[in-house]
Every structure is written in structure tokens, then in C-alpha cells.
Design a protein around this motif. Structure first.
Motif, PDB file in Angstrom:
ATOM      1  N   THR A  49     -15.524  -5.837   2.195  1.00 23.20           N
ATOM      2  CA  THR A  49     -15.762  -4.398   2.300  1.00 23.20           C
ATOM      3  C   THR A  49     -17.102  -4.179   2.997  1.00 23.20           C
ATOM      4  N   ALA A  50     -17.210  -3.060   3.699  1.00 21.66           N
ATOM      5  CA  ALA A  50     -18.429  -2.762   4.451  1.00 21.66           C
ATOM      6  C   ALA A  50     -19.445  -2.068   3.557  1.00 21.66           C
ATOM      7  N   ARG A  51     -20.692  -2.526   3.658  1.00 19.03           N
ATOM      8  CA  ARG A  51     -21.779  -1.862   2.941  1.00 19.03           C
ATOM      9  C   ARG A  51     -22.339  -0.688   3.753  1.00 19.03           C
ATOM     10  N   ILE A  87     -20.128  -1.374  17.342  1.00 19.51           N
ATOM     11  CA  ILE A  87     -20.129  -0.978  15.929  1.00 19.51           C
ATOM     12  C   ILE A  87     -20.494  -2.206  15.111  1.00 19.51           C
ATOM     13  N   ARG A  88     -21.463  -2.049  14.230  1.00 26.95           N
ATOM     14  CA  ARG A  88     -21.879  -3.160  13.366  1.00 26.95           C
ATOM     15  C   ARG A  88     -21.706  -2.764  11.917  1.00 26.95           C
ATOM     16  N   ALA A  89     -21.159  -3.679  11.137  1.00 27.83           N
ATOM     17  CA  ALA A  89     -20.971  -3.443   9.702  1.00 27.83           C
ATOM     18  C   ALA A  89     -21.506  -4.637   8.929  1.00 27.83           C
ATOM     19  N   THR A  90     -22.267  -4.358   7.896  1.00 33.61           N
ATOM     20  CA  THR A  90     -22.697  -5.393   6.961  1.00 33.61           C
ATOM     21  C   THR A  90     -21.607  -5.534   5.905  1.00 33.61           C
ATOM     22  N   SER A 114     -24.705 -15.301   1.710  1.00 41.52           N
ATOM     23  CA  SER A 114     -24.675 -13.881   1.338  1.00 41.52           C
ATOM     24  C   SER A 114     -24.788 -12.938   2.526  1.00 41.52           C
ATOM     25  N   LYS A 115     -24.930 -13.475   3.738  1.00 37.29           N
ATOM     26  CA  LYS A 115     -25.081 -12.616   4.916  1.00 37.29           C
ATOM     27  C   LYS A 115     -23.800 -12.658   5.735  1.00 37.29           C
ATOM     28  N   PHE A 116     -23.059 -11.538   5.702  1.00 40.98           N
ATOM     29  CA  PHE A 116     -21.799 -11.412   6.440  1.00 40.98           C
ATOM     30  C   PHE A 116     -21.887 -10.165   7.323  1.00 40.98           C
ATOM     31  N   GLU A 117     -21.443 -10.287   8.562  1.00 38.72           N
ATOM     32  CA  GLU A 117     -21.500  -9.162   9.490  1.00 38.72           C
ATOM     33  C   GLU A 117     -20.216  -9.073  10.314  1.00 38.72           C
ATOM     34  N   LEU A 118     -19.895  -7.851  10.710  1.00 38.57           N
ATOM     35  CA  LEU A 118     -18.757  -7.590  11.593  1.00 38.57           C
ATOM     36  C   LEU A 118     -19.252  -6.782  12.782  1.00 38.57           C
ATOM     37  N   PHE A 119     -18.963  -7.265  13.989  1.00 38.90           N
ATOM     38  CA  PHE A 119     -19.280  -6.540  15.217  1.00 38.90           C
ATOM     39  C   PHE A 119     -17.967  -6.165  15.904  1.00 38.90           C
ATOM     40  N   ILE A 120     -17.862  -4.912  16.297  1.00 33.41           N
ATOM     41  CA  ILE A 120     -16.669  -4.423  16.993  1.00 33.41           C
ATOM     42  C   ILE A 120     -17.087  -4.031  18.409  1.00 33.41           C
ATOM     43  N   TYR A 121     -16.392  -4.616  19.391  1.00 32.87           N
ATOM     44  CA  TYR A 121     -16.712  -4.360  20.795  1.00 32.87           C
ATOM     45  C   TYR A 121     -15.485  -3.806  21.521  1.00 32.87           C
ATOM     46  N   VAL A 178     -15.389   8.622   7.234  1.00 31.56           N
ATOM     47  CA  VAL A 178     -15.020   7.307   6.707  1.00 31.56           C
ATOM     48  C   VAL A 178     -15.675   7.132   5.352  1.00 31.56           C
ATOM     49  N   ASP A 179     -14.881   6.822   4.336  1.00 30.40           N
ATOM     50  CA  ASP A 179     -15.404   6.598   2.995  1.00 30.40           C
ATOM     51  C   ASP A 179     -15.387   5.124   2.603  1.00 30.40           C
ATOM     52  N   GLU A 180     -14.522   4.340   3.252  1.00 27.54           N
ATOM     53  CA  GLU A 180     -14.418   2.924   2.896  1.00 27.54           C
ATOM     54  C   GLU A 180     -13.844   2.159   4.085  1.00 27.54           C
ATOM     55  N   VAL A 181     -14.381   0.960   4.305  1.00 25.44           N
ATOM     56  CA  VAL A 181     -13.879   0.076   5.351  1.00 25.44           C
ATOM     57  C   VAL A 181     -13.568  -1.274   4.711  1.00 25.44           C
ATOM     58  N   VAL A 182     -12.345  -1.757   4.923  1.00 22.91           N
ATOM     59  CA  VAL A 182     -11.916  -3.052   4.401  1.00 22.91           C
ATOM     60  C   VAL A 182     -11.514  -3.929   5.580  1.00 22.91           C
ATOM     61  N   PHE A 183     -12.035  -5.134   5.595  1.00 22.55           N
ATOM     62  CA  PHE A 183     -11.763  -6.089   6.673  1.00 22.55           C
ATOM     63  C   PHE A 183     -11.145  -7.336   6.057  1.00 22.55           C
TER      64      PHE A 183
END
Length: 319
Positions: A49-51, A87-90, A114-121, A178-183
Motif C-alpha cells: 500500500t502507498a504511504r 509519479i512516486r509512491a512510498t 523497510s524502504k520500498f518505492e514505486l515509480f510510474i513513468y 485518491v484515498d488508497e493505492v494498492v500495488f
């Protein structure tokens, strides 16, 4: 750079359960003893889940002029401008308590990742293929300007999507709808865990694609352990959540008899007339007659007293 790796990682083709797996990776401590169980590729899914979300606009200006040469603002100097959105999501692992809580760590370490990131291009090619690629790095210490700087263990997912899809994501983030992002990812090359019949894992070890993340492989082995790279399957969910209020009902035990309220008694209207009162009839009749007579006497007494007080006041004035 000094990578923080504390254990050796070896490939073993010795297995007691050849029908389950033919090879595995093992961690070996400083005393030459195996730490934990045999680790094999993990092909099931993991969700995050995105922080937070960051919508970034980046502008890059460059020119063909060498860095050490002077550029006095010559208009003939050729410059190039590149604009790009991302777009960057922690991320954090999705908490499946009480069923499962997956912990991550890099191969050769006991540290919790403990460090996870998502980048959307946005894909630069119009007909480009949407894809997801995983990348990671083991913690290391480097020296910059005579100062040591330590970088933590990190796992990054790069998601490349079509321009129309990226524009839709960017619009939702910009409009804060957007209230919640699940990856969710599945079949991530470089994910390992011990064998289990379950589709969830208590812990996952990560093998990066860095040359510094070494594995000791027997010379006669033909096995090439998977490392971080292409992701077989990826899902991204943008949720808009609306909380609905519900009326709570009071629950009663099945054996308890419902309480029945007694019906309201109808007022006694026997004194009322069945026929409407004629306009020529006296106003007070029947049971109210006695009350009316007492009221008339009281009013008469008050009127007499008022006249008496007025008479006494006149006498006082003419003395």
C-alpha cells in the motif's frame, strides 16, 4: 563503496526433496553454518500500500557547450529542453494480520528491509509495451567530499504505462480523488523464500542484479539463479473510498421475549355532547357550571375591592 553484507550466499543442488525443488540458495555465517532454511524462488504474489504520492514535473536543460568552456549567452548556442512527468509512491508491505505479515531482507544480511518505492513513468514510444521492472540495492557506505554517506537497503519498482493511462493517474492525484493505492506483484525474479504449501510467506529474501551481490556457484553447475528484473505480473489499484453511515439496530437475545408496550388508553369523552352546541345556547353548561359560578363571584369581589381602593384615594386627595 563498502557494501554491508555479513553472510556468504551459496548455491546448493543437494536437496532432500527433489520432487519439490532441485536447487536452493543458502546463507552461511562466519562459522560456516547455514542460517535458516533452504531458499527457493518465490512465485506467488505480494501486495503493498502507498504511504504517500508525489506527482513530479521535471525540466532538464542541456547544451552542446563543454562544461569548462565559457557560454556568454550566445544565442547561437544549441540547447535542448526535456520535460517529463513521473509519479512516486512510498510503499509498505500490506498487513494481512492475523493471517500473515511478510518481512523482507537482502540476501547476506539480517537487516529488515523497510524502504520500498514505486515509480510510474509515461512510455516514450507510442506503441511501447507496458511493463514493470524491479530494481534494488544492498546498503553501502561511500565517501563523498571526504565525508562518509550510508545508503539503506532499498527495493524499487518501475512501472511504465501508456500516455493516456499516465494522464488519468496524474489527473486523479492532482485533483486529490485518491484515498488508497494498492500495488500487487507476482512472479518477481529475485524473490526467494523457504518452501511452503501456503501462498503467503513469513519472510522474503531479495537478490539484486548488482555484481556486488555475489553467489558462490559450483563450477559444474548450470543453474543461473534469478535476480531482480522483469516482473511477470503487476496490478495497480487507485481507490476512492466513501464512508457510509448506517443505522445501528439494537440486537436482542433469541430467548428473550420482546417487550410489548401497553396500548394508550383513550380519553373519557362521555361528557362531550354528541351534537354540536347551538350558537344560541349558553356558553357554560353541564359540569362546568359550578366552576363558572365561582369565577363570577371572585370577579365581583375583585371589582368591589377595586372601587373601595379608588374611593380611599379620592378622600386622601381632597383632604
Amino acid at each position: 563503496m563498502d557494501f554491508h553484507i555479513d553472510r556468504r550466499v551459496i548455491l546448493s543442488e543437494v536437496s532432500e526433496y527433489k520432487n519439490l525443488y532441485e536447487w536452493s540458495l543458502r546463507e552461511i555465517d562466519g562459522d560456516g553454518k547455514q542460517v535458516g532454511r533452504d531458499l527457493i524462488p518465490w512465485d506467488w504474489s505480494v501486495s503493498f500500500t502507498a504511504r504517500d504520492l508525489v506527482l513530479a514535473d521535471t525540466l532538464t536543460l542541456s547544451s552542446a557547450t563543454p562544461v569548462n568552456s565559457r557560454d556568454d549567452g550566445d544565442p547561437n548556442t544549441k540547447r535542448e529542453a526535456k520535460k517529463r512527468q513521473s509519479i512516486r509512491a512510498t510503499l509498505r508491505p500490506l498487513d494481512l494480520e492475523p493471517y500473515s505479515q511478510t518481512g523482507f531482507s537482502m540476501f547476506g544480511t539480517a537487516r529488515a528491509l523497510s524502504k520500498f518505492e514505486l515509480f510510474i513513468y509515461e512510455l516514450q514510444e507510442v506503441d511501447g509495451e507496458e511493463r514493470c521492472v524491479a530494481w534494488g540495492s544492498v546498503s553501502y557506505t561511500s565517501e563523498i567530499d571526504f565525508r562518509e554517506d550510508t545508503t539503506d537497503d532499498v527495493l524499487v519498482f518501475n512501472l511504465f504505462v501508456r500516455p493516456d493511462r499516465f494522464a488519468r493517474y496524474a489527473e486523479r492525484i492532482a485533483s486529490t480523488t485518491v484515498d488508497e493505492v494498492v500495488f500487487r506483484v507476482q512472479g518477481v525474479a529475485g524473490f526467494y523464500s523457504d518452501w511452503s504449501p501456503s501462498i503467503t510467506a513469513d519472510s522474503i529474501k531479495v537478490l539484486t542484479n548488482s555484481e556486488e551481490h555475489k553467489i558462490q556457484i559450483p563450477a559444474d553447475s548450470t543453474v543461473k539463479p534469478p535476480r531482480l528484473g522483469e516482473v511477470a505480473e503487476a496490478e495497480l489499484h487507485f481507490h476512492r473510498i466513501i464512508r457510509l453511515e448506517r443505522t445501528e439496530t439494537k440486537e436482542t437475545d433469541d430467548d428473550e421475549e420482546p417487550v410489548v408496550e401497553p396500548p394508550l388508553e383513550e380519553p373519557d369523552t362521555s361528557w362531550e355532547r354528541e351534537e354540536p352546541i347551538p350558537a344560541s345556547s349558553p356558553v357554560h353548561e353541564g359540569p362546568l357550571k359550578v366552576m363558572d359560578e365561582r369565577v363570577v363571584k371572585l370577579l365581583s369581589s375583585l371589582r368591589f375591592a377595586a372601587w373601595g381602593i379608588a374611593f380611599l384615594l379620592l378622600l386622601l386627595l381632597f383632604k
